[in-house]
Write an enzyme that holds these catalytic residues in place. Sequence first.
Site, short mmCIF file in Angstrom:
data_model
loop_
_atom_site.label_atom_id
_atom_site.label_comp_id
_atom_site.label_asym_id
_atom_site.label_seq_id
_atom_site.Cartn_x
_atom_site.Cartn_y
_atom_site.Cartn_z
N GLU A 9 -3.37 8.14 -3.54
CA GLU A 9 -3.77 7.25 -2.21
C GLU A 9 -4.58 8.18 -1.36
OE1 GLU A 9 -5.63 4.08 -2.98
OE2 GLU A 9 -4.86 4.26 -4.29
N ASP A 16 -7.30 7.94 0.19
CA ASP A 16 -8.57 7.14 1.04
C ASP A 16 -8.56 7.58 1.94
OD1 ASP A 16 -9.30 5.29 -1.08
OD2 ASP A 16 -8.32 3.94 -0.56
N GLU A 71 -5.52 4.37 -7.13
CA GLU A 71 -7.02 5.12 -5.94
C GLU A 71 -8.01 5.16 -7.18
OE1 GLU A 71 -9.53 4.95 -4.47
OE2 GLU A 71 -10.00 7.38 -5.14
N SER A 123 -10.24 -0.57 0.40
CA SER A 123 -11.42 -1.10 0.54
C SER A 123 -11.39 -3.01 -0.16
CB SER A 123 -12.57 -0.65 -0.19
OG SER A 123 -13.59 0.77 0.60
N THR A 164 -9.21 1.30 -10.84
CA THR A 164 -8.73 0.09 -9.01
C THR A 164 -8.30 -1.41 -10.66
OG1 THR A 164 -9.01 0.71 -7.92
CG2 THR A 164 -8.30 -1.72 -7.64
N GLY A 196 -13.66 -1.74 -7.56
CA GLY A 196 -14.46 -0.66 -7.88
C GLY A 196 -15.22 0.06 -6.49
N GLY A 197 -13.98 0.55 -5.73
CA GLY A 197 -14.48 1.45 -4.41
C GLY A 197 -14.45 0.85 -3.18
N ARG A 219 1.10 -1.40 -0.12
CA ARG A 219 -0.07 -0.12 0.19
C ARG A 219 1.14 1.51 0.27
NH1 ARG A 219 -5.43 1.64 -0.98
NH2 ARG A 219 -6.17 2.45 0.57
N1 GLU Z 1 -8.20 3.30 -3.14
C1 GLU Z 1 -9.37 2.45 -3.13
C2 GLU Z 1 -9.16 1.71 -1.97
O1 GLU Z 1 -7.98 0.76 -2.35
C3 GLU Z 1 -9.87 1.24 -4.48
C4 GLU Z 1 -10.33 2.47 -5.44
C5 GLU Z 1 -11.27 1.48 -6.63
O2 GLU Z 1 -11.13 0.14 -6.41
O3 GLU Z 1 -11.84 2.29 -7.33
O4 GLU Z 1 -10.08 1.19 -1.70
#
Ligand code: GLU
Length: 564
Positions: free
Chosen positions: A421, A424, A404, A449, A384, A469-470, A93
Amino acid sequence: MRFFILFLFSIFIASHSYGKILKPSKGIIATSNSHASKAAHDIIKKGGNAIDAAVAIQLVLSLTEPQATGIGGGAFMLYWDAKSSKLFSIDGRETAPSKAREDLFLNKEGEKIKFYPDAVVGAKSVGVPGIIRLLEDTHKKFGKLAWKELFDYAIRLSEDGFPVSPALHNTLGYLSYLKTVEPAGSIYYRKNAEGQKIPIPIGSILKNQEYAETLKRIASLGAEEFYEGKTAQLIIESLKKSDENSLMSLDDLKNYEVIWREPLCQMYRSYNVCSMPPPSSGGLTMFMMLKILEEFDIKNLKPESKEMVHLYSEASRIAYADRSYYMADPDFINVPIDGLLDEKYIDERRLIINQNRAAKVITHGNPSGAGDFEKNIDISKPSTSHFVIVDAEGNSVSMTSTVEGPFGSHLMAGGFILNNELTDFSLIPEINGKKVANRVEGNKRPMSSMTPTIIFKDNQVYALTGSPGGTSIINYVAKSVIGLIDWGLNPDEVVQLPHYMNKGKYTELEKNTVLESLQYELESMGHKTKIMRKRSGLHIALKKNNGFIGGADPRREGLVISID
Ligand code: GLU
């Protein structure tokens, strides 16, 4: 030449292109991009293993899916090493620069700045990238082929060019600021007859010589080049150019370390499901959901039934309520993992669910070991990428990587996108004097996530799953686990299931699916609903008859290839 390459590529696609593989084979590769899957396949054919293939995939994705992932970003990998029968979870990360303070995203008045473009675009949001170190560390330990060899495909593709995909083109279309930020504005846009910048058209060949040069340097000098050599300098230069007071230093890059963490595993029915521990909230939130749902007779509910949507959404609301208070970087706060997964605590949380009515309000619980924190409000725009590989020896990789949001911070260095990132983290560090666990701090990793997952049956790999997918990732992955285990679906069927979830505000129902017809009934059960487009990108492998089958999410551009 260009047409010849396209011609060869289309022949390859015609013979290998599947959103699914239904006939079991010794191994499986499933990624979001056909070039990445093909690069992995080449590596396997040359005698490489799953880790070698993962390196090749990630280097290609940085080129072909810059909107989603890249070596300027971070990742989590779950790796099953067949020889030692051991599972590893590796945290690559991004990390906040050592000088970052909790007011990073506040203005002079102490208010949070606007998310896009103010917080996202520019040097402020960029964390120290982790992917290259993760790839090198895992390759040093487990790789078979020479490091250098893993770069060939991506270097060639950067120099020869690749046809721009609809996903890349469409993202360029809706990002309002990217065209104004250089060099991305010149690389990814073309001027039309009126002199306006338009996204590079679908199918046009995109080359990236600068990225090829970066890859050549890292191929011969290793990760050290990225963190201490010319690439490190290019990263700092790009940040300084965008903001002369940018915080990241050469030392921050030099000091970056990958963290080998204990994988987080829980029994779900008779399966051992393993995923990423904090700083990802993925595994922990998913396990809370699965444990809440385990007591219900889900097996006999239809995936698209009102009853299932209701139960799943309520379980999700409960788990997300805790997620927003208690999950963050475990090296900075005590994440109450045991408290949140404690059987009694889960039983207590499950009682919130009324099978006929949505609860009016769901607040966080009080698991043992938890600190006293304020709520984290996280915003994450889906980008992602997730991929899975099982090689013929049974080594298995489930990896989710990201910059991100779409095109990260919009800044570039050495031909690749730099992540955003750090958004986040909670933009607000405290509310009424009480701290948010996931606030910005120097050297801290923002909560994620991402939920790369491997499922075991009798200590053997049974399935691999994960998704971009955030903040919806956790819901996509948890439902894929239920699809594989409770409903006995194959990966192709799982990726096609319509999505539903509730992350605390409303019950989301995937647009243009059968779920739209449930809206009225769900509303009358007390659900606030919203019909939305959902952008999962599930890539799944499943053991079948001593081999593996696989599936790629139809919402993305994936390719599944079998390994024989
Ligand atoms: N930055 C997000 C995360 O680490 C992922 C973003 C995404 O999947 O679009 O949870």
